[in-house]
Design a protein around this motif. Sequence first.
Motif, PDB file in Angstrom:
ATOM      1  N   ASN A 148     -40.350  -4.849 -43.020  1.00  0.00           N
ATOM      2  CA  ASN A 148     -40.878  -3.854 -42.100  1.00  0.00           C
ATOM      3  C   ASN A 148     -42.263  -3.384 -42.529  1.00  0.00           C
ATOM      4  O   ASN A 148     -42.710  -2.339 -42.131  1.00  0.00           O
ATOM      5  CB  ASN A 148     -39.928  -2.666 -41.955  1.00  0.00           C
ATOM      6  CG  ASN A 148     -39.752  -1.907 -43.245  1.00  0.00           C
ATOM      7  OD1 ASN A 148     -40.315  -2.256 -44.269  1.00  0.00           O
ATOM      8  ND2 ASN A 148     -38.957  -0.858 -43.201  1.00  0.00           N
ATOM      9  N   GLU A 149     -42.899  -4.187 -43.380  1.00  0.00           N
ATOM     10  CA  GLU A 149     -44.242  -3.818 -43.791  1.00  0.00           C
ATOM     11  C   GLU A 149     -45.185  -3.898 -42.595  1.00  0.00           C
ATOM     12  O   GLU A 149     -44.918  -4.563 -41.617  1.00  0.00           O
ATOM     13  CB  GLU A 149     -44.715  -4.717 -44.919  1.00  0.00           C
ATOM     14  CG  GLU A 149     -44.731  -6.188 -44.527  1.00  0.00           C
ATOM     15  CD  GLU A 149     -44.997  -7.105 -45.698  1.00  0.00           C
ATOM     16  OE1 GLU A 149     -46.170  -7.333 -45.973  1.00  0.00           O
ATOM     17  OE2 GLU A 149     -44.021  -7.544 -46.316  1.00  0.00           O
ATOM     18  N   LEU A 150     -46.278  -3.224 -42.694  1.00  0.00           N
ATOM     19  CA  LEU A 150     -47.267  -3.243 -41.628  1.00  0.00           C
ATOM     20  C   LEU A 150     -48.146  -4.478 -41.811  1.00  0.00           C
ATOM     21  O   LEU A 150     -48.713  -4.685 -42.880  1.00  0.00           O
ATOM     22  CB  LEU A 150     -48.108  -1.973 -41.657  1.00  0.00           C
ATOM     23  CG  LEU A 150     -47.327  -0.668 -41.498  1.00  0.00           C
ATOM     24  CD1 LEU A 150     -48.256   0.523 -41.612  1.00  0.00           C
ATOM     25  CD2 LEU A 150     -46.591  -0.645 -40.176  1.00  0.00           C
ATOM     26  N   ILE A 160     -43.820  -3.893 -36.640  1.00  0.00           N
ATOM     27  CA  ILE A 160     -45.095  -3.777 -35.949  1.00  0.00           C
ATOM     28  C   ILE A 160     -46.025  -4.873 -36.449  1.00  0.00           C
ATOM     29  O   ILE A 160     -46.119  -5.119 -37.652  1.00  0.00           O
ATOM     30  CB  ILE A 160     -45.770  -2.410 -36.218  1.00  0.00           C
ATOM     31  CG1 ILE A 160     -44.932  -1.264 -35.639  1.00  0.00           C
ATOM     32  CG2 ILE A 160     -47.176  -2.376 -35.645  1.00  0.00           C
ATOM     33  CD1 ILE A 160     -45.469   0.108 -35.944  1.00  0.00           C
ATOM     34  N   ILE A 161     -46.710  -5.515 -35.500  1.00  0.00           N
ATOM     35  CA  ILE A 161     -47.805  -6.419 -35.845  1.00  0.00           C
ATOM     36  C   ILE A 161     -49.026  -5.895 -35.098  1.00  0.00           C
ATOM     37  O   ILE A 161     -49.062  -5.901 -33.876  1.00  0.00           O
ATOM     38  CB  ILE A 161     -47.519  -7.879 -35.436  1.00  0.00           C
ATOM     39  CG1 ILE A 161     -46.288  -8.417 -36.175  1.00  0.00           C
ATOM     40  CG2 ILE A 161     -48.745  -8.756 -35.726  1.00  0.00           C
ATOM     41  CD1 ILE A 161     -45.908  -9.845 -35.797  1.00  0.00           C
ATOM     42  N   PHE A 162     -49.992  -5.426 -35.848  1.00  0.00           N
ATOM     43  CA  PHE A 162     -51.212  -4.896 -35.248  1.00  0.00           C
ATOM     44  C   PHE A 162     -52.143  -6.050 -34.868  1.00  0.00           C
ATOM     45  O   PHE A 162     -52.124  -7.102 -35.489  1.00  0.00           O
ATOM     46  CB  PHE A 162     -51.949  -3.974 -36.229  1.00  0.00           C
ATOM     47  CG  PHE A 162     -51.218  -2.694 -36.509  1.00  0.00           C
ATOM     48  CD1 PHE A 162     -51.266  -1.638 -35.624  1.00  0.00           C
ATOM     49  CD2 PHE A 162     -50.485  -2.550 -37.676  1.00  0.00           C
ATOM     50  CE1 PHE A 162     -50.603  -0.462 -35.881  1.00  0.00           C
ATOM     51  CE2 PHE A 162     -49.806  -1.376 -37.939  1.00  0.00           C
ATOM     52  CZ  PHE A 162     -49.861  -0.325 -37.047  1.00  0.00           C
ATOM     53  N   GLY A 163     -52.958  -5.812 -33.876  1.00  0.00           N
ATOM     54  CA  GLY A 163     -53.978  -6.776 -33.494  1.00  0.00           C
ATOM     55  C   GLY A 163     -55.343  -6.227 -33.856  1.00  0.00           C
ATOM     56  O   GLY A 163     -55.761  -5.216 -33.321  1.00  0.00           O
ATOM     57  N   ALA A 164     -56.013  -6.903 -34.772  1.00  0.00           N
ATOM     58  CA  ALA A 164     -57.358  -6.486 -35.175  1.00  0.00           C
ATOM     59  C   ALA A 164     -58.357  -7.261 -34.345  1.00  0.00           C
ATOM     60  O   ALA A 164     -58.222  -8.461 -34.156  1.00  0.00           O
ATOM     61  CB  ALA A 164     -57.582  -6.754 -36.658  1.00  0.00           C
ATOM     62  N   THR A 171     -51.175  -8.843 -45.823  1.00  0.00           N
ATOM     63  CA  THR A 171     -50.727  -8.319 -44.533  1.00  0.00           C
ATOM     64  C   THR A 171     -51.351  -9.048 -43.358  1.00  0.00           C
ATOM     65  O   THR A 171     -51.044  -8.743 -42.216  1.00  0.00           O
ATOM     66  CB  THR A 171     -51.051  -6.815 -44.416  1.00  0.00           C
ATOM     67  OG1 THR A 171     -52.452  -6.629 -44.528  1.00  0.00           O
ATOM     68  CG2 THR A 171     -50.329  -6.007 -45.488  1.00  0.00           C
ATOM     69  N   ASP A 172     -52.238 -10.020 -43.614  1.00  0.00           N
ATOM     70  CA  ASP A 172     -52.894 -10.782 -42.552  1.00  0.00           C
ATOM     71  C   ASP A 172     -52.054 -12.005 -42.205  1.00  0.00           C
ATOM     72  O   ASP A 172     -51.929 -12.935 -42.990  1.00  0.00           O
ATOM     73  CB  ASP A 172     -54.292 -11.215 -42.993  1.00  0.00           C
ATOM     74  CG  ASP A 172     -55.072 -11.911 -41.898  1.00  0.00           C
ATOM     75  OD1 ASP A 172     -54.529 -12.116 -40.788  1.00  0.00           O
ATOM     76  OD2 ASP A 172     -56.246 -12.251 -42.146  1.00  0.00           O
ATOM     77  N   LEU A 173     -51.463 -12.005 -41.025  1.00  0.00           N
ATOM     78  CA  LEU A 173     -50.621 -13.112 -40.565  1.00  0.00           C
ATOM     79  C   LEU A 173     -51.372 -14.095 -39.676  1.00  0.00           C
ATOM     80  O   LEU A 173     -50.769 -15.002 -39.110  1.00  0.00           O
ATOM     81  CB  LEU A 173     -49.431 -12.558 -39.756  1.00  0.00           C
ATOM     82  CG  LEU A 173     -48.445 -11.668 -40.475  1.00  0.00           C
ATOM     83  CD1 LEU A 173     -47.381 -11.183 -39.494  1.00  0.00           C
ATOM     84  CD2 LEU A 173     -47.785 -12.412 -41.619  1.00  0.00           C
ATOM     85  N   THR A 174     -52.668 -13.933 -39.542  1.00  0.00           N
ATOM     86  CA  THR A 174     -53.437 -14.717 -38.583  1.00  0.00           C
ATOM     87  C   THR A 174     -53.238 -16.213 -38.772  1.00  0.00           C
ATOM     88  O   THR A 174     -52.965 -16.939 -37.812  1.00  0.00           O
ATOM     89  CB  THR A 174     -54.936 -14.367 -38.670  1.00  0.00           C
ATOM     90  OG1 THR A 174     -55.081 -12.957 -38.498  1.00  0.00           O
ATOM     91  CG2 THR A 174     -55.724 -15.074 -37.592  1.00  0.00           C
ATOM     92  N   ALA A 175     -53.371 -16.707 -39.991  1.00  0.00           N
ATOM     93  CA  ALA A 175     -53.272 -18.154 -40.236  1.00  0.00           C
ATOM     94  C   ALA A 175     -51.886 -18.691 -39.875  1.00  0.00           C
ATOM     95  O   ALA A 175     -51.773 -19.738 -39.213  1.00  0.00           O
ATOM     96  CB  ALA A 175     -53.595 -18.462 -41.700  1.00  0.00           C
TER      97      ALA A 175
END
Length: 177
Positions: free
Chosen positions: A27-29, A143-147, A160-164
Amino acid sequence: MNKIAISLSILAVLLATFAIFYLKPSNELVYVDVNKLLDGYKRTEIVRNDLQQKTKLLTSNVDSLISGWQKELKTYEKERSSMSTKEKELQQELLSNKQQQINNYQQAVQKQVAEEDQKATQTVINDINDYVKEYGKKGGYQIIFGAGGNGNIMYASEGTDLTAQVLEGLNKEFEGK
């Protein structure tokens, strides 16, 4: 008996610590960089290329109409000295009407291109949003934020960056379709 109680207490503390740090639900951000997803998503390139082809075709039509009008204008300018006043007025009106029609057509083309660009972009964004939603559910993220590079996320640690990961899965899913 005291030794058993102390041993059980220590074991309970160790198990609780282990459970807190290793068995906790994810549940990490976390976040994804939306711009990188848009740029790296293979469907984005395909959609952009299709739109470029349509735009080239439509603008070439406009260019040929403008070229034809310019030729007519040059012809009029060469021949107007030999025309009567009535012929000049008629020719000017025809050229003016044709120019207005070309302007209207050009505006319609620009509007059509903008609408198609918006539809295409929305299709790609919908793909990304749907995939991130499923990715989040499967990964157990709350939660998955969109930067977007405009200050939404001012700092985030690298983990915390899941982009790749999201981009890789998104492209695999698209290629599988």
